[in-house]
Design an enzyme around this catalytic site. Structure first.
Site, PDB file in Angstrom:
ATOM      1  N   TYR B 109       0.376  -1.266  -0.028  1.00 47.02           N
ATOM      2  CA  TYR B 109      -0.105  -0.175   0.158  1.00 47.02           C
ATOM      3  C   TYR B 109       0.379   1.048  -0.097  1.00 47.02           C
ATOM      4  CZ  TYR B 109      -2.816   3.604   1.947  1.00 47.02           C
ATOM      5  OH  TYR B 109      -3.763   5.279   1.753  1.00 47.02           O
ATOM      6  N   GLU B 197      -3.536   7.749  -3.510  1.00 42.68           N
ATOM      7  CA  GLU B 197      -3.032   6.347  -3.067  1.00 42.68           C
ATOM      8  C   GLU B 197      -2.844   5.236  -4.811  1.00 42.68           C
ATOM      9  OE1 GLU B 197      -6.152   4.435   0.655  1.00 42.68           O
ATOM     10  OE2 GLU B 197      -6.817   4.342  -0.514  1.00 42.68           O
TER      11      GLU B 197
END
Lengths: 297, 390
Positions: B109, B197
């Site tokens: 991530y 993101e």
């Protein structure tokens, strides 16, 4: 006593000749605030409709008027720059009313202003008022009750404009004065926050209690709750707006958003309750809760 | 402002991140061409809508069969996608993305947001990629490694090294990850994001061995206050993804958000508007909307606000709550009288006015003698009256 501003504060309005700047400066003057001039690049040497001198730069305005406070109505693309100019020129209290300033502009500006040793209030805020002495912002003056040495007095810190007026009015109706009311603004990155102002109110002998009005988004109220538990002896009364707000939606204010499960009203209320703070259930009960905390009811 | 996944991939590619090849089509006619351009093999096919729940709804598929892909793409364009985030009517799919399904060795991530408490951006990485970061944060917050970005200095090379080290990446993989994280930070800082993101960033696998780092799925939210200086970002805005009533409100400088309840709210100020919703709930009602008319509201703006509220068929009553400061009570009263004439109030309207020019406003409303209108003494009285009326 008061915090931040008083009857001796000398104010210059950035954007004095614009519609909002002119209107609200007139209102501040009418309230009795010492507005001593304005800063409008390109219009230096002119007089405003209030008969006040206009300067091209903050430095020139300070030289001529002895100003020590800036009230900023500059449009969003130029607002952060205007606030940094004030700090660089030596202004110590900067009130940034403008709504819609890019967040990354405020990231740069808040750090710079802090490094200059100045205090920033806002952006996206109603400003600051010490009732009876100085109104530096856009709040309606007449709802406030100045400290008269007789009854009790509160200091107010709030992320919301009209909700502050609501709290002020409820206090005034109960004969509770306000020492200073500070709208810290509804943006995610801002100048003074709860903790700095709680510290100032705790140290101010005229302030008997503190009202802290919060709303969804971020964790400022949770951090303030922990600070109050450890450092504040005066009663603190709170209200948190947005219990019914859905997650992921920006509720008007840029900073009022529940994201990633963070910033809910319930989390804030739980933290405040755990710190022994009186949290009003209803926005209509802020005045009554304050009266109870002060032993008046 | 949100953008679609394919737009996010385009942004990353422009910023120099390694992104797998992809094609975007706006009708089923383009499927064969797109499959050919990618070079066939196993593909991932994703409907381009902002709403979540695509996978469960059947709008993300994995297949190496061209006929099957074509059949599914036709379905995606023909039938609106219904998920837990869309409501029963669903959303119409305008575009579909096709990309090679990569063989994955590891998932990571990478994200960037504004840390509100510190007043600066923060880059976050985690070895636990491919799942929602909130889930990781709740379960195992230590698995998220953060680097705060100095407001004036920007991202420093040592911070990249620390992030790669935290992910256990070395050599070429660290170099590739630096490109990915660097591209994310560049977009965030140059285009004024509020959230950026990449989830997941992957280490691909070729012939059973770790191969290279690539950015797979990306998401960007942009700061609405800064879009004025990014025409390229504004050009990516997709009005079809927005609630029409919210768009209409925006055009009139009103801040409106549709909710599920049956009591319409017209308020000045965002905080008071939220508090008004709360007090309705406190007295047993349910708000139909958030609406802040703002401080500099005009009569026309306020009339428009009534129109928007009353266009919601769920609305069975309206609460007007104004604390006049900059906004003046008589302007709202005037708007109420005009709205009553223009559109008519078929539902009860409870009015609570306080503040600037309140006496004048009350006199105006009394003289107009509108039958649907009920005056309230204070906020609690107003909430009780409107809840009783619906």
């Amino acid at each position: 006593m008061s915090i931040l501003v008083d009857k001796n504060t000398r104010v210059i309005t950035h954007g004095l000749t614009g519609k909002a700047g002119a209107f609200h400066s007139a209102q501040c003057l009418e309230y009795g605030t010492k507005v001593v001039g304005g800063v409008v690049p390109g219009k230096g040497g002119q007089k405003s409709e209030h008969g006040l001198p206009v300067f091209d730069t903050v430095a020139a305005a300070i030289n001529e008027t002895g100003a020590n406070c800036s009230l900023i109505f500059v449009p969003p693309p130029f607002a952060a720059d205007s606030a940094m100019e004030a700090a660089a020129a030596g202004i110590k209290v900067i009130v940034l009313i403008t709504e819609g300033v890019p967040t990354l502009d405020m990231v740069k500006a808040t750090k710079f202003i802090k490094d200059c040793g100045a205090k920033l209030i806002g952006p996206n805020c109603p400003g600051v008022i010490t009732p009876g002495e100085a109104k530096i912002g856009i709040m309606p003056g007449y709802i406030h009750k100045p400290v008269d040495g007789k009854g009790k007095a509160v200091g107010i810190i709030s992320r919301s404009g009209t909700l502050t007026y609501e709290a002020v009015w409820q206090c005034t109706q109960r004969n509770i004065s306000q020492t200073t009311c500070v709208g810290i603004g509804g943006d995610p990155v801002k100048g003074l926050n709860y903790i700095e102002l709680l510290t100032m109110f705790e140290a101010d002998p005229a302030t008997d209690a503190i009202i802290m009005i919060g709303e969804i988004g971020g964790t400022d109220e949770e951090n303030a709750a922990a600070f109050i538990k450890a450092n504040v002896k005066k009663p603190v009364i709170s209200f948190i707006a947005g219990r019914t707000a859905p997650p992921g939606k920006r509720m008007g204010h840029a900073g009022a958003i529940i994201s990633g499960g963070q910033g809910t009203a319930d989390s804030k209320i739980a933290a405040l309750n755990a710190a022994g703070i009186h949290v009003a259930e209803s926005p209509a009960d802020i005045g009554a809760a304050t009266a109870r905390a002060l032993g008046l009811a | 402002m949100n953008v679609h996944e394919y737009q996010a991939r385009q942004l990353l590619l422009q910023a120099g991140a390694p992104v797998p090849k992809f094609e975007v089509i706006d009708s089923a006619d383009g499927v064969k061409q797109a499959i050919k351009a990618i070079g066939g093999g196993k593909l991932v096919v994703k409907a381009q809508v902002h709403a979540g729940g695509r996978g469960k709804a059947g709008y993300v598929i994995l297949s190496d069969n061209a006929d099957e892909i074509e059949k599914n793409v036709k379905r995606m364009f023909a039938e609106p996608m219904v998920s837990y985030q869309t409501g029963p009517a669903g959303v119409k799919v305008q575009k579909v993305l096709l990309a090679p399904a990569v063989d994955i060795d590891k998932e990571y991530y990478v994200g960037m947001v504004i840390d509100r408490a510190k007043g600066c951006p923060v880059i976050m990485v985690s070895k636990e990629g491919g799942v929602e970061i909130e889930e990781v944060n709740a379960r195992n917050p230590e698995a998220i490694i953060k680097e705060w970005i100095h407001p004036h200095l920007g991202v420093q090379p040592y911070q990249m090294r620390r992030l790669c080290d935290a992910l256990g990446l070395t050599g070429d993989h660290a170099k590739q990850a630096t490109k990915v994280i660097g591209a994310l930070a560049k977009i965030f800082l140059e285009k004024d994001c509020s959230l950026a993101e990449i989830n997941p960033m992957v280490l691909t696998k070729a012939n059973g061995h770790p191969a290279e780092i690539q950015a797979i799925d990306a998401k960007f939210n942009f700061d609405d206050n800064a879009t004025f200086r990014h025409p390229d970002v504004t050009a990516m805005f997709d009005a079809a993804e927005e609630n029409p009533a919210e768009m209409r409100a925006k055009e009139h400088n009103l801040s409106y958000i549709a909710l599920d309840g049956n009591i319409g709210c017209l308020v000045n100020g965002a905080g008071l508007a939220m508090a008004t919703m709360d007090i309705i709930k406190l007295h047993g009602g349910s708000p139909a909307n958030f609406l802040d008319v703002g401080g500099s509201v005009t009569k026309d703006g306020a009339v428009e606000a009534f129109k928007i509220i009353l266009s919601d068929e769920k609305v069975k009553g309206v609460l007007v709550n104004i604390f006049g400061g900059i906004a003046k009570c008589d302007v709202i009263a005037d708007a109420l009288i005009h709205a009553a004439k223009e559109i008519g109030f078929k539902v009860p309207v409870v009015v609570r006015l306080e503040g600037t020019n309140v006496e004048k406003a009350r006199a105006m409303l009394k003289e107009a003698n509108l039958s649907a209108l009920t005056a309230a003494d204070d906020l609690t009285d107003a909430a009780k009256k409107v809840c009783a009326a619906v």
